[in-house]
Every structure is written in structure tokens, then in C-alpha cells.
Design a protein around this motif. Structure first.
Motif, short mmCIF file in Angstrom:
data_model
loop_
_atom_site.label_atom_id
_atom_site.label_comp_id
_atom_site.label_asym_id
_atom_site.label_seq_id
_atom_site.Cartn_x
_atom_site.Cartn_y
_atom_site.Cartn_z
N ARG A 1 -14.11 -2.53 -11.38
CA ARG A 1 -15.25 -1.66 -11.07
C ARG A 1 -14.75 -0.23 -10.99
NH1 ARG A 1 -17.24 -1.88 -6.31
NH2 ARG A 1 -15.58 -3.11 -5.39
N LYS A 2 -15.40 0.66 -11.76
CA LYS A 2 -14.97 2.04 -11.85
C LYS A 2 -16.00 2.96 -11.20
CE LYS A 2 -14.55 0.78 -16.18
NZ LYS A 2 -14.45 0.77 -17.62
N GLU B 1 -10.90 -6.93 -9.02
CA GLU B 1 -11.13 -8.20 -8.34
C GLU B 1 -10.78 -9.35 -9.28
OE1 GLU B 1 -15.24 -7.94 -7.28
OE2 GLU B 1 -14.85 -6.55 -5.65
N GLU C 1 -18.09 -1.10 -15.33
CA GLU C 1 -17.41 -2.35 -15.00
C GLU C 1 -16.81 -2.95 -16.27
OE1 GLU C 1 -18.97 -5.29 -12.01
OE2 GLU C 1 -19.11 -6.53 -13.82
N SER D 1 0.86 -1.19 0.00
CA SER D 1 0.00 0.00 0.00
C SER D 1 0.89 1.24 0.00
CB SER D 1 -0.89 0.00 1.24
OG SER D 1 -1.66 1.17 1.29
N SER E 1 -12.45 6.20 -7.47
CA SER E 1 -11.80 4.93 -7.18
C SER E 1 -12.01 3.91 -8.28
CB SER E 1 -12.29 4.36 -5.84
OG SER E 1 -13.68 4.11 -5.90
N HIS F 1 -11.61 -0.48 -8.47
CA HIS F 1 -11.41 -1.70 -7.69
C HIS F 1 -11.27 -2.88 -8.65
CE1 HIS F 1 -12.67 0.69 -4.27
NE2 HIS F 1 -13.67 1.09 -5.02
N ARG G 1 -6.66 -8.62 -5.05
CA ARG G 1 -7.48 -7.42 -4.81
C ARG G 1 -6.55 -6.23 -5.02
NH1 ARG G 1 -12.85 -5.63 -3.86
NH2 ARG G 1 -12.58 -3.54 -3.08
N ASN G 2 -6.99 -5.30 -5.85
CA ASN G 2 -6.20 -4.12 -6.16
C ASN G 2 -7.15 -2.93 -6.12
OD1 ASN G 2 -4.50 -2.22 -7.25
ND2 ASN G 2 -4.25 -3.24 -9.21
N ASP G 3 -6.84 -1.93 -5.30
CA ASP G 3 -7.69 -0.75 -5.17
C ASP G 3 -6.89 0.52 -5.45
OD1 ASP G 3 -10.23 -1.95 -4.19
OD2 ASP G 3 -8.94 -2.58 -2.54
N TRP G 4 -7.49 1.41 -6.20
CA TRP G 4 -6.94 2.73 -6.49
C TRP G 4 -7.93 3.76 -5.96
CZ3 TRP G 4 -2.46 3.49 -9.50
CH2 TRP G 4 -1.98 2.38 -10.19
N HIS G 5 -7.42 4.78 -5.29
CA HIS G 5 -8.25 5.89 -4.82
C HIS G 5 -7.59 7.18 -5.27
CE1 HIS G 5 -10.76 3.30 -2.33
NE2 HIS G 5 -9.65 2.63 -2.09
#
Length: 156
Positions: free
Chosen positions: A67-68, A77, A46, A5, A73, A75, A87-91
Motif C-alpha cells: 500500500r502506497k 503486508e 496498491e 526498526s 509511507s 506498507h 509486516r514491513n513499513d517505510w516512512h
């Protein structure tokens, strides 16, 4: 399970960085190890896509659901491939003169051997990948160009 992170400041509008990350079709143009990308479905909110990754003679295909939530953000999956979990998340958060980008990733291989190999190069590979996104933003929007109201509303 390897995970990472970090937060980085980029001198671009959140919408610009969002567009860059959301445009998965272009990943083979600038991301290391991404050899091909096939988008199965994209309804704007998506995307279901197959990513072919190659490294030192190994070649694997990963299917992911992206998922946009524009512009804040993205996400990612994991759906299928050589992993047990991804799992990869962008904010993306507006900040004076640009935006703060928070990136988080966690994954687990089905094979313990791959997990050990990945663990050895994981940090270096992530730094290289994140650097590739930064270089792509510079190429698309101009290095250190700052945020302008016209560029904040344009799509990549």
C-alpha cells in the motif's frame, strides 16, 4: 518473532526515496537474494506482487500487498508463502537537505527451523538490504547530490 526498526537520513527528497521503494519491479536489479518479481496488479495506490527469493540453495516465493501513501509511507503486508506473518513499513519525512527514512520489519516463519536460521543472519541481512536501497538511491539520484526542487518532483 524477529523484528527490526531503524531511521536513516538520505540526501534525497522524500518523493525520490518513495519512488525507489515503491518500484518493486526493479528489486531484482539491486536487492540481494531477490531473483525475480512478478506484479499481479498495480493501481498506483496498491500493488500485489510475487517475490522470488533465493539464498544458499533455498528458493521461496512470497506474495505481498504493497500500500502506497505518496509521498509519506509504504506498507507491505504478507499474503502467502513460507511465512506465518510479515509486516514491513517505510516512512519518509522531509528533513533539511534530504529526508529521514524510518524502516520497520517484523516476520515469523511457519517453520521453526527457518525461524532459527533466519534469526542467525537477520541483522546482517537487513543491513545489507538497507545498504542496497541506499546504493540504489545514489546510483539513481547521484551520491550526496542533495535535494533540488526539480528532482523532488520527478518520478523514478
Amino acid at each position: 518473532m524477529p523484528q527490526h526498526s531503524e531511521t536513516r537520513f538520505l540526501p534525497y527528497a522524500p518523493e525520490q526515496v518513495f519512488d525507489l521503494v515503491a518500484d518493486v519491479r526493479r528489486y531484482p536489479e539491486f536487492l540481494p537474494w531477490v531473483q525475480a518479481m512478478r506484479v499481479r496488479r498495480d493501481d498506483g495506490q496498491e500493488t500485489l506482487a510475487d517475490m522470488v527469493v533465493g539464498f544458499k540453495g533455498l528458493r521461496e516465493t512470497f506474495t505481498s500487498r504493497v500500500r502506497k501513501e505518496r509521498p509519506g509511507s509504504i506498507h507491505v503486508e504478507y499474503v502467502e508463502g513460507p511465512l506465518r506473518f510479515l509486516r514491513n513499513d517505510w516512512h519518509f519525512e522531509a528533513a533539511p537537505g534530504g529526508c529521514d527514512v524510518r524502516f520497520q520489519v517484523a516476520f515469523e516463519f511457519k517453520s521453526r527451523l527457518f525461524e532459527k536460521l533466519a534469526g542467525r543472519v537477520f541483522d546482517a541481512a537487513l543491513r545489507r538490504m538497507i545498504g542496497a536501497f541506499e546504493a540504489r538511491a545514489d546510483a539513481l539520484y547521484g551520491a550526496g547530490s542533495g535535494v533540488s526542487s526539480s528532482s523532488a518532483n520527478s518520478a523514478a
